[in-house]
Design an enzyme around this catalytic site. Structure first.
Site, mmCIF file in Angstrom:
data_model
loop_
_atom_site.group_PDB
_atom_site.id
_atom_site.type_symbol
_atom_site.label_atom_id
_atom_site.label_comp_id
_atom_site.label_asym_id
_atom_site.label_seq_id
_atom_site.Cartn_x
_atom_site.Cartn_y
_atom_site.Cartn_z
ATOM 1 N N LYS A 107 -1.449 -1.269 -4.053
ATOM 2 C CA LYS A 107 -2.408 -0.162 -4.178
ATOM 3 C C LYS A 107 -1.625 1.136 -4.210
ATOM 4 C CE LYS A 107 -6.203 2.346 -2.006
ATOM 5 N NZ LYS A 107 -7.060 2.553 -0.818
ATOM 6 N N TYR B 148 0.862 -1.190 0.000
ATOM 7 C CA TYR B 148 0.000 0.000 0.000
ATOM 8 C C TYR B 148 0.893 1.233 0.000
ATOM 9 C CZ TYR B 148 -3.762 3.143 1.725
ATOM 10 O OH TYR B 148 -4.659 4.152 1.895
#
Length: 311
Positions: A163, A134
């Site tokens: 992400k 992330y």
């Protein structure tokens, strides 16, 4: 073009005392699953993970995994400030039945590329399941670069995806181009809703975007349009989402506005956030309501079976 996906970083429902509202969280999961999203990310940034105490985190993991019960994918944000805490919470989530964990690197201090790589080198081998990286440099103060990501993929087979929560699609495009030849199955999501189509057209997999908490039907229809190569409909929904992005402009922290919009749509939750996040006042609530009404009028023209405000 890869098959497109849209996952929801799910808001967390609390009562007025800051306790988990179990029934409201179940209501939210049902709403999102019935709306057709491709998976749920529990305790991402939108889920207020940084404000949730350890016991609540474990209770929320147990609730989400057991209640969703394989109706869709469930990923858990397990980032903590230390390696040991991150490993422990991650393995708790995997043991509970989560499909994977999403981990942001430690925040507050700026970290060099070497430090970021060292952190994930220490974490990844000890986690018993799939890991999604992330990247959110606006919150961590540092970037998880495409080059570091490639290094990590060469060492850790359980790192499955990424992400990228940046406004610049150029960063995500470079990531895709850096890893796709060597790791064609590596999953890359954007973190801002409006970048979904651009991500997929650039060779990525889609998006994990917070606005799908409010309008899962719209984002599910967007996924279908791209997967069916209906570019006219995809462009029409892009225009709707561009308008929807105005919700992020109501204040510096969008989570209270997202929850209030969900309440206005008729989802059964109270809308409380963990302190110091503040619920919208009457004026802001009316502004949110006006935006939703404008969006409803536009959505029904593109998605005829859209139901608008829930009964």
């Amino acid at each position: 073009m890869k098959k497109a996906q849209f996952l929801t970083p799910v808001v967390t429902a609390f009562d007025s005392e800051g306790n988990l509202d179990h029934q409201a969280n179940k209501n939210i999961y049902d709403f999102l699953i019935n709306g057709g999203v491709d998976g749920l990310v529990i305790m991402g940034s939108t889920g207020e993970f940084s404000y949730i105490e350890d016991a609540q985190k474990k209770a929320l993991i147990d609730l989400a995994v057991s209640y969703v019960n394989h109706r869709t994918k469930v990923y858990i944000g397990t980032a903590c400030m230390t390696v040991e805490d991150t490993v422990q919470l991650s393995n708790y989530a995997i043991d509970a039945g989560a499909d994977g964990v999403m981990i942001i690197s430690p925040y507050y201090f700026y970290l060099s590329d070497e430090s970021v790589e060292l952190y994930f080198d220490q974490v990844a081998p000890r986690i018993k399941g799939d890991i999604y990286l992330y990247n959110y440099p606006a919150r961590t103060g540092h970037d998880l670069s495409p080059e570091v990501t490639l290094n990590l993929l060469r060492k850790h087979k359980n790192i499955k995806g990424y992400k990228d929560t940046v406004t610049e699609m150029g960063h995500t495009r470079k990531l895709i181009q850096t890893v796709q030849n060597e790791f064609p199955d590596f999953i890359i999501y954007s973190g801002f809703d409006e970048n979904f189509a651009h991500n997929v057209l650039s060779g990525g997999n889609g998006c994990i975007g917070g606005l799908s908490n409010i309008y899962p039907e719209v984002f599910s229809a967007w996924v279908n349009a791209l997967n069916e190569k209906d570019l006219k409909k995809a462009a029409d929904i892009q225009s709707i989402v561009d308008k929807m992005m105005e919700l992020y402009d109501f204040g510096p922290t969008f989570i209270p506005f997202t929850k209030q919009a969900m309440v206005l749509r008729g989802i059964r939750l109270e809308g409380y956030c963990q302190k110091p996040l503040i619920q919208p006042n009457e004026e802001l609530t009316e502004s949110i309501n006006m935006l939703l009404k404008e969006l409803d009028a536009r959505i029904v023209q593109v998605i005829p079976d859209y139901k608008g405000v829930l009964a």
